[in-house]
Motif scaffolding. Structure first.
Motif, PDB file in Angstrom:
ATOM      1  N   ASN A   3       3.047  -6.818 -21.138  1.00 45.38           N
ATOM      2  CA  ASN A   3       1.737  -6.709 -21.761  1.00 45.38           C
ATOM      3  C   ASN A   3       0.640  -7.428 -20.988  1.00 45.38           C
ATOM      4  N   TYR A   4       1.010  -8.481 -20.278  1.00 40.32           N
ATOM      5  CA  TYR A   4       0.049  -9.294 -19.560  1.00 40.32           C
ATOM      6  C   TYR A   4       0.361  -9.312 -18.077  1.00 40.32           C
ATOM      7  N   TRP A   5      -0.681  -9.202 -17.272  1.00 41.03           N
ATOM      8  CA  TRP A   5      -0.550  -9.189 -15.817  1.00 41.03           C
ATOM      9  C   TRP A   5      -1.580 -10.086 -15.171  1.00 41.03           C
ATOM     10  N   GLY A   6      -1.190 -10.695 -14.064  1.00 43.87           N
ATOM     11  CA  GLY A   6      -2.130 -11.480 -13.288  1.00 43.87           C
ATOM     12  C   GLY A   6      -2.873 -10.604 -12.301  1.00 43.87           C
ATOM     13  N   GLN A   7      -3.766 -11.207 -11.560  1.00 45.33           N
ATOM     14  CA  GLN A   7      -4.585 -10.464 -10.601  1.00 45.33           C
ATOM     15  C   GLN A   7      -3.896 -10.264  -9.255  1.00 45.33           C
ATOM     16  N   GLY A   8      -2.817 -10.974  -9.026  1.00 49.47           N
ATOM     17  CA  GLY A   8      -2.071 -10.851  -7.790  1.00 49.47           C
ATOM     18  C   GLY A   8      -2.412 -11.929  -6.783  1.00 49.47           C
ATOM     19  N   THR A   9      -1.428 -12.266  -5.955  1.00 49.77           N
ATOM     20  CA  THR A   9      -1.629 -13.209  -4.860  1.00 49.77           C
ATOM     21  C   THR A   9      -0.920 -12.648  -3.629  1.00 49.77           C
ATOM     22  N   GLN A  10      -1.603 -12.658  -2.506  1.00 53.80           N
ATOM     23  CA  GLN A  10      -1.099 -12.022  -1.299  1.00 53.80           C
ATOM     24  C   GLN A  10      -0.149 -12.923  -0.535  1.00 53.80           C
ATOM     25  N   VAL A  11       0.992 -12.366  -0.153  1.00 51.83           N
ATOM     26  CA  VAL A  11       1.966 -13.050   0.692  1.00 51.83           C
ATOM     27  C   VAL A  11       2.116 -12.240   1.971  1.00 51.83           C
ATOM     28  N   THR A  12       1.907 -12.885   3.096  1.00 47.31           N
ATOM     29  CA  THR A  12       2.026 -12.229   4.385  1.00 47.31           C
ATOM     30  C   THR A  12       3.000 -13.012   5.256  1.00 47.31           C
ATOM     31  N   VAL A  13       4.019 -12.328   5.746  1.00 46.33           N
ATOM     32  CA  VAL A  13       5.049 -12.956   6.569  1.00 46.33           C
ATOM     33  C   VAL A  13       5.034 -12.307   7.943  1.00 46.33           C
ATOM     34  N   SER A  14       4.950 -13.121   8.973  1.00 50.01           N
ATOM     35  CA  SER A  14       4.924 -12.610  10.333  1.00 50.01           C
ATOM     36  C   SER A  14       5.776 -13.454  11.258  1.00 50.01           C
ATOM     37  N   PRO A  31       0.815  -1.218   0.000  1.00 47.92           N
ATOM     38  CA  PRO A  31       0.000   0.000   0.000  1.00 47.92           C
ATOM     39  C   PRO A  31       0.849   1.268   0.000  1.00 47.92           C
ATOM     40  N   GLY A  32       0.514   2.201  -0.876  1.00 48.03           N
ATOM     41  CA  GLY A  32       1.223   3.463  -0.943  1.00 48.03           C
ATOM     42  C   GLY A  32       2.484   3.445  -1.778  1.00 48.03           C
ATOM     43  N   ASN A  33       2.807   2.310  -2.345  1.00 48.72           N
ATOM     44  CA  ASN A  33       4.016   2.201  -3.158  1.00 48.72           C
ATOM     45  C   ASN A  33       3.702   1.661  -4.549  1.00 48.72           C
ATOM     46  N   GLY A  34       4.586   1.934  -5.479  1.00 48.83           N
ATOM     47  CA  GLY A  34       4.441   1.399  -6.813  1.00 48.83           C
ATOM     48  C   GLY A  34       4.908  -0.039  -6.881  1.00 48.83           C
ATOM     49  N   ARG A  35       4.687  -0.647  -8.007  1.00 49.56           N
ATOM     50  CA  ARG A  35       5.132  -2.020  -8.177  1.00 49.56           C
ATOM     51  C   ARG A  35       6.641  -2.070  -8.386  1.00 49.56           C
ATOM     52  N   GLU A  36       7.286  -2.955  -7.659  1.00 47.78           N
ATOM     53  CA  GLU A  36       8.723  -3.119  -7.795  1.00 47.78           C
ATOM     54  C   GLU A  36       9.036  -4.490  -8.364  1.00 47.78           C
ATOM     55  N   ALA A  37      10.030  -4.538  -9.217  1.00 48.07           N
ATOM     56  CA  ALA A  37      10.448  -5.802  -9.799  1.00 48.07           C
ATOM     57  C   ALA A  37      11.138  -6.652  -8.749  1.00 48.07           C
ATOM     58  N   THR A  68       6.290  -9.101   2.789  1.00 45.81           N
ATOM     59  CA  THR A  68       4.831  -9.019   2.744  1.00 45.81           C
ATOM     60  C   THR A  68       4.390  -8.047   1.661  1.00 45.81           C
ATOM     61  N   ALA A  69       3.581  -8.533   0.736  1.00 40.98           N
ATOM     62  CA  ALA A  69       3.129  -7.718  -0.384  1.00 40.98           C
ATOM     63  C   ALA A  69       2.168  -8.519  -1.250  1.00 40.98           C
ATOM     64  N   MET A  70       1.547  -7.825  -2.187  1.00 43.45           N
ATOM     65  CA  MET A  70       0.787  -8.484  -3.225  1.00 43.45           C
ATOM     66  C   MET A  70       1.764  -8.778  -4.358  1.00 43.45           C
TER      67      MET A  70
END
Length: 123
Positions: A112-123, A40-46, A90-92
């Protein structure tokens, strides 16, 4: 129509591992593929990228040595093995693919093609 569908995201403990998959039915695997992530609040990073031939890979310094990108063209699937996970991971996570070969594999605009994303949460 090419569709990318990520899976494998989960909530894991710090130090654990996870394997993300990206199914790409209809994709000919002639171009580059990559994983990006966004908080949240950040751009997509490679995070990691792999050339069409599968022998050349690139990694962000923050994940180098911990993550491994691979592709199985016969199964039309991209993978990201994530080891020694940290809370900062932790990120999408999104998979992406280019239509044709590209040398600018670290730039989101090349994909050109992107997926919908999958959430990874590390705690």
């Amino acid at each position: 129509h090419v569709q990318l569908v990520e899976s494998g995201g989960d909530s894991v403990r710090a130090g654990g591992s996870l394997r993300l998959s990206c199914a790409a039915p209809g994709y000919r695997y002639t171009g580059e593929m990559a994983w990006f992530r966004q908080t949240p609040g950040n751009g997509r990073e490679a995070v990691a990228a792999i050339r069409s031939g599968g022998s050349t890979t690139y990694y962000a310094v923050s994940v180098k040595g911990r993550f491994t990108i691979s592709r199985d063209n016969a199964k039309n699937t991209l993978y990201l093995r994530m080891n020694s996970l940290k809370p900062d991971d932790t990120a999408m996570y999104y998979c992406a693919a280019t239509l044709f070969q590209s040398w600018l594999v670290w730039s989101p605009s090349e994909y050109n093609y992107w997926g919908q994303g999958t959430q990874v949460t590390v705690s």
